[in-house]
Scaffold this motif. Sequence first.
Motif, PDB file in Angstrom:
ATOM      1  N   GLY A 429       0.826  -1.204   0.000  1.00  0.00           N
ATOM      2  CA  GLY A 429       0.000   0.000   0.000  1.00  0.00           C
ATOM      3  C   GLY A 429       0.858   1.251   0.000  1.00  0.00           C
ATOM      4  O   GLY A 429       2.023   1.230  -0.414  1.00  0.00           O
ATOM      5  N   HIS A 430       0.304   2.342   0.468  1.00  0.00           N
ATOM      6  CA  HIS A 430       1.107   3.555   0.628  1.00  0.00           C
ATOM      7  C   HIS A 430       0.551   4.384   1.772  1.00  0.00           C
ATOM      8  O   HIS A 430      -0.656   4.400   2.027  1.00  0.00           O
ATOM      9  N   VAL A 431       1.459   5.031   2.466  1.00  0.00           N
ATOM     10  CA  VAL A 431       1.130   6.071   3.439  1.00  0.00           C
ATOM     11  C   VAL A 431       2.015   7.254   3.078  1.00  0.00           C
ATOM     12  O   VAL A 431       3.236   7.190   3.225  1.00  0.00           O
ATOM     13  N   THR A 432       1.415   8.307   2.577  1.00  0.00           N
ATOM     14  CA  THR A 432       2.210   9.450   2.113  1.00  0.00           C
ATOM     15  C   THR A 432       2.891  10.141   3.289  1.00  0.00           C
ATOM     16  O   THR A 432       2.286  10.377   4.332  1.00  0.00           O
ATOM     17  N   ASN A 433       4.155  10.437   3.089  1.00  0.00           N
ATOM     18  CA  ASN A 433       4.951  11.078   4.131  1.00  0.00           C
ATOM     19  C   ASN A 433       4.392  12.444   4.519  1.00  0.00           C
ATOM     20  O   ASN A 433       3.577  13.040   3.803  1.00  0.00           O
ATOM     21  N   GLY A 434       4.883  12.950   5.619  1.00  0.00           N
ATOM     22  CA  GLY A 434       4.540  14.287   6.082  1.00  0.00           C
ATOM     23  C   GLY A 434       5.688  14.864   6.873  1.00  0.00           C
ATOM     24  O   GLY A 434       6.782  14.286   6.937  1.00  0.00           O
ATOM     25  N   VAL A 435       5.468  16.005   7.480  1.00  0.00           N
ATOM     26  CA  VAL A 435       6.475  16.652   8.327  1.00  0.00           C
ATOM     27  C   VAL A 435       5.804  17.081   9.627  1.00  0.00           C
ATOM     28  O   VAL A 435       4.593  17.287   9.676  1.00  0.00           O
ATOM     29  N   HIS A 436       6.614  17.214  10.672  1.00  0.00           N
ATOM     30  CA  HIS A 436       6.081  17.713  11.943  1.00  0.00           C
ATOM     31  C   HIS A 436       6.013  19.235  11.853  1.00  0.00           C
ATOM     32  O   HIS A 436       7.037  19.924  11.901  1.00  0.00           O
ATOM     33  N   VAL A 437       4.824  19.743  11.688  1.00  0.00           N
ATOM     34  CA  VAL A 437       4.647  21.164  11.381  1.00  0.00           C
ATOM     35  C   VAL A 437       5.230  22.043  12.482  1.00  0.00           C
ATOM     36  O   VAL A 437       5.951  23.015  12.215  1.00  0.00           O
ATOM     37  N   GLY A 438       4.960  21.711  13.737  1.00  0.00           N
ATOM     38  CA  GLY A 438       5.448  22.536  14.841  1.00  0.00           C
ATOM     39  C   GLY A 438       6.955  22.619  14.904  1.00  0.00           C
ATOM     40  O   GLY A 438       7.514  23.638  15.334  1.00  0.00           O
ATOM     41  N   ALA A 439       7.638  21.563  14.470  1.00  0.00           N
ATOM     42  CA  ALA A 439       9.101  21.542  14.524  1.00  0.00           C
ATOM     43  C   ALA A 439       9.735  22.360  13.412  1.00  0.00           C
ATOM     44  O   ALA A 439      10.882  22.791  13.539  1.00  0.00           O
ATOM     45  N   HIS A 452      -4.170  33.992  14.208  1.00  0.00           N
ATOM     46  CA  HIS A 452      -5.241  33.976  13.210  1.00  0.00           C
ATOM     47  C   HIS A 452      -5.869  32.598  13.004  1.00  0.00           C
ATOM     48  O   HIS A 452      -6.997  32.503  12.509  1.00  0.00           O
ATOM     49  N   LEU A 453      -5.168  31.515  13.365  1.00  0.00           N
ATOM     50  CA  LEU A 453      -5.725  30.164  13.236  1.00  0.00           C
ATOM     51  C   LEU A 453      -6.113  29.599  14.589  1.00  0.00           C
ATOM     52  O   LEU A 453      -6.771  28.561  14.655  1.00  0.00           O
ATOM     53  N   THR A 454      -5.669  30.262  15.660  1.00  0.00           N
ATOM     54  CA  THR A 454      -5.731  29.802  17.052  1.00  0.00           C
ATOM     55  C   THR A 454      -4.684  28.712  17.273  1.00  0.00           C
ATOM     56  O   THR A 454      -4.262  28.040  16.316  1.00  0.00           O
ATOM     57  N   PRO A 455      -4.241  28.475  18.513  1.00  0.00           N
ATOM     58  CA  PRO A 455      -3.209  27.466  18.794  1.00  0.00           C
ATOM     59  C   PRO A 455      -3.618  26.037  18.423  1.00  0.00           C
ATOM     60  O   PRO A 455      -2.792  25.121  18.515  1.00  0.00           O
ATOM     61  N   ALA A 456      -4.849  25.863  17.972  1.00  0.00           N
ATOM     62  CA  ALA A 456      -5.294  24.520  17.575  1.00  0.00           C
ATOM     63  C   ALA A 456      -4.468  23.965  16.417  1.00  0.00           C
ATOM     64  O   ALA A 456      -4.388  22.743  16.234  1.00  0.00           O
ATOM     65  N   TRP A 457      -3.826  24.831  15.614  1.00  0.00           N
ATOM     66  CA  TRP A 457      -3.024  24.353  14.483  1.00  0.00           C
ATOM     67  C   TRP A 457      -1.896  23.436  14.944  1.00  0.00           C
ATOM     68  O   TRP A 457      -1.522  22.498  14.228  1.00  0.00           O
ATOM     69  N   ALA A 458      -1.342  23.709  16.121  1.00  0.00           N
ATOM     70  CA  ALA A 458      -0.232  22.902  16.632  1.00  0.00           C
ATOM     71  C   ALA A 458      -0.718  21.651  17.343  1.00  0.00           C
ATOM     72  O   ALA A 458       0.004  20.649  17.404  1.00  0.00           O
ATOM     73  N   ILE A 459      -1.946  21.690  17.874  1.00  0.00           N
ATOM     74  CA  ILE A 459      -2.474  20.535  18.609  1.00  0.00           C
ATOM     75  C   ILE A 459      -2.950  19.457  17.651  1.00  0.00           C
ATOM     76  O   ILE A 459      -2.696  18.263  17.849  1.00  0.00           O
ATOM     77  N   ASP A 460      -3.649  19.867  16.594  1.00  0.00           N
ATOM     78  CA  ASP A 460      -4.105  18.920  15.570  1.00  0.00           C
ATOM     79  C   ASP A 460      -3.827  19.517  14.199  1.00  0.00           C
ATOM     80  O   ASP A 460      -4.695  20.109  13.570  1.00  0.00           O
ATOM     81  N   PRO A 461      -2.590  19.341  13.699  1.00  0.00           N
ATOM     82  CA  PRO A 461      -2.238  19.945  12.406  1.00  0.00           C
ATOM     83  C   PRO A 461      -3.004  19.351  11.228  1.00  0.00           C
ATOM     84  O   PRO A 461      -2.936  19.895  10.133  1.00  0.00           O
TER      85      PRO A 461
END
Length: 876
Positions: A429-439, A452-461
């Motif tokens: 199968g495949h699982v497309t890679n990603g990056v740790h946004v907060g890092a 402007h997005l609220t801190p929720a962007w880091a909790i659930d990117p």
Amino acid sequence: MEDRRQTIRRYATKKGTVRMTPVMRPAHVVYATAQLPERLEPLREIAHNLVWSWNPTIRRAFQDLDPALFESTRRNPVLLLGRVSPERLQAAARDKKYLATLDRAVKCMKEEMERETWFERVNRGRKPAGPIAYFSMEYGIVECLPIYSGGLGMLAGDHLKSASDLGIPLVGVGILFQQGYFSQYLNADGLQGERYPENDFYNLPISPVRGPEGAPYRVAVELPGRQVQAQVWKAQVGRVPLFLLDTNLPDNSREDQDITDQLYGGGKPMRIKQEIVLGVGGIRALEGLGLRPAVCHMNEGHAAFLALERARLAMVQHGFSFEEALEATMNSNVFTTHTPVPAGIDVFDPALVTEHLGPYARTMGFSMEALLSLGRANPGNAAEPFNMARLAFFFSGKRNGVSRLHGKVSRKMWQHLWPEIPVEEIPVGHVTNGVHVGAWVSPEMAALFDEHLTPAWAIDPADAGVWKKAHQIPDETLWGVFNQRRRLLVDFARERLQENLRARGAPKRERDEAATALDPNILTIGFARRFATYKRATLLFRNLDRLARLLNHPERPAQVLFAGKAHPQDMEGKNLIKQIIHVARRPEFRKRIVFIEDYDIRVAKYLVRGVDVWLNNPRRTLEASGTSGMKACANGALHISTLDGWWPEAYHPDLGWAIGGEEDFEDHEYQDQVEADLLMRLLEEQVAPLYYDRDKRGIPVEWLARVKRSIAAIVPFFNTFRMVREYATDYYLPALERYQSMVIDDTSRSRELAAWKKHVRAAWDDVQVREVRGDSHGTVHTGAAVNVEAKVALGRLAPGDVRVELYFGYLDAGGIIRDAAVEEMAHVDHAEDHLRLYRGRFTLHRSGQAGYLIRVRPRHELLHSENELGLIAWEG
């Protein structure tokens, strides 16, 4: 016996001769730690949890203590605490403002480690039978822990960070390299050289694991004629412990001490030793710590020997045969391949494998030929090398590539292991890679997102609804951040360029010119990655006169920053770097093209946070995924790439640019010519005009609109929070259930499955589709059902052992079924001559020429898929 206080260290001279130097070892060793005022003592614990690397509130406790020292120690809080002056520590202990910063860090750490997580919610408090063990040869977590070389390590580090965020009960296993990957430098001619600075483990944010008596914990691994000891260290990555093995111990021979010296150093004999230490030693380390894994995830084939050790332990612990142990463990092994070409896979000569694993095979009751067959596509071919990816495929219940395109490439690449099965059904199968946004997001962009997005962007990117708010970021504010980050990048590049020139003895005039290289106010393009030839770092250089006109345009100037390392043995890659250096020295490019030496996490962060455009132009299908562009997009850069790796899943004309389409070229020279022209046309006709289209305030409104669309569309999917959650949902949780069912609850199920597979393999030659009849008479109306019945010979198998299917679809010009669909047929009754009668139907929903076949595949409730055995009986 060698006096343990003196060894002979070998140094290579420039002429290649070896100078022998006596090195005195101490008779007694003490370990000095920083003495902290009592009020600052929490810093010691915080320093040893790498959550500070992606949590700015926690990291600020070290940055504010001594900002310059924190940067000069490569952001290493342990070394910082050991070097900061006693006077500064005492002053900080009395500074109310600093103490408030420290208290916030302590509170934030406590909240981070104790909050309810996604895994706890979905698992409803059930405790898994054991941890999920993630094995990788390299990890890129923080710049002060240099045990990574490139994208594979960056992905592994981000995987651990997101596993911590999600609360997944995961442990990491790797190697603690004394020298890690090399430090790059360039000589006066631009040719890459390599240095190997040694890591001082006692000044890194890691700790030795200790046994019950308090002594350093070690494991033993058998190598030819000896046992090698490996000490176990731990890096704490949020909630996730990362265990690292180190053979650089006085009790080992000098040869064995060197096993964990260099990442990807040495030849095949060194590589197989490293992979035995990682796979076999890693499993033994976890076992000895009481962390018997319920699931093992192999990040590439380097760790595939873990599968042998898991099977061996299952044989010892449960009295299994090898076949039974295989069923007990393979269903909870996950293998991720990152390699789109056979040349990228580790293969070993059979004699080398026999030398290193012969005694090990005997402990499993194996002949050496039987063990070698596990790593061969053709087990009977004694000359075939031992393939680590093949071993991982054999021992894994779940396998995946790292992007949608790479999954497709991998199914085609590995089809020879399942020769009877259509390529689209190969069990990869495949699982497309990603990056740790907060890092990876810059502090300045993070502050914008918080507002402007609220801190929720880091909790659930992965929450797309949060990222839609990117459209609300004011243009002036966003453009201000871009200008600030570009200025920081240019300042950093100038400083590094001057340092590099000073180190190689360049004249003062050249160093002074470096101080004015680049322009912080113009279109800035970044290209940074491993310098493999297929990545085509110099594609822009096909027409230098045209490039000069682009970069020095009087109204729309641009500049390009390069970074990256070539493998020490890759002269073609080194020559690409050399070419860039020579071009950059030409008068027309001197202030427009810069190569930043010694690419690492720190350089990567400056680049992805400071460029306007990220360039990626590999030959199509040779880039498994790539993640650097994802990091740049999270910081607001726009992406230009060939449609390879992750980009085909993300690309839309409103978000970025594609170099060409999905064409395949046989002539690489012609391909480079065509795609270099397409790239230049994009830059000349679309990218630069859009960037310099400014309103009265000097703001590129349409460019920023595209940036906001890119952030809103790309970031919520191409992140490791989504990626690791996908692994957990589709791979880890099913594997945990199977391990619980087949090993913890009832070992007889492993025995049952092994016996059933043996029975099916022995009886399969008698399975045949004998007679097929359909009621369509050659013509059918769309929407009407086609009824089909088949008589099937099952031989010694029962109807419950098989799945009889209609395989149907529309035909291409060559008469081949494409995009097939499958419908199961129902077992109706016995037919004459010991045959079984099956009936089924299918429907065609559009006009055209279609066809169908009947096929039979094995079926058992414990199989991952009906293609697991690779057995299939086709009509005719």
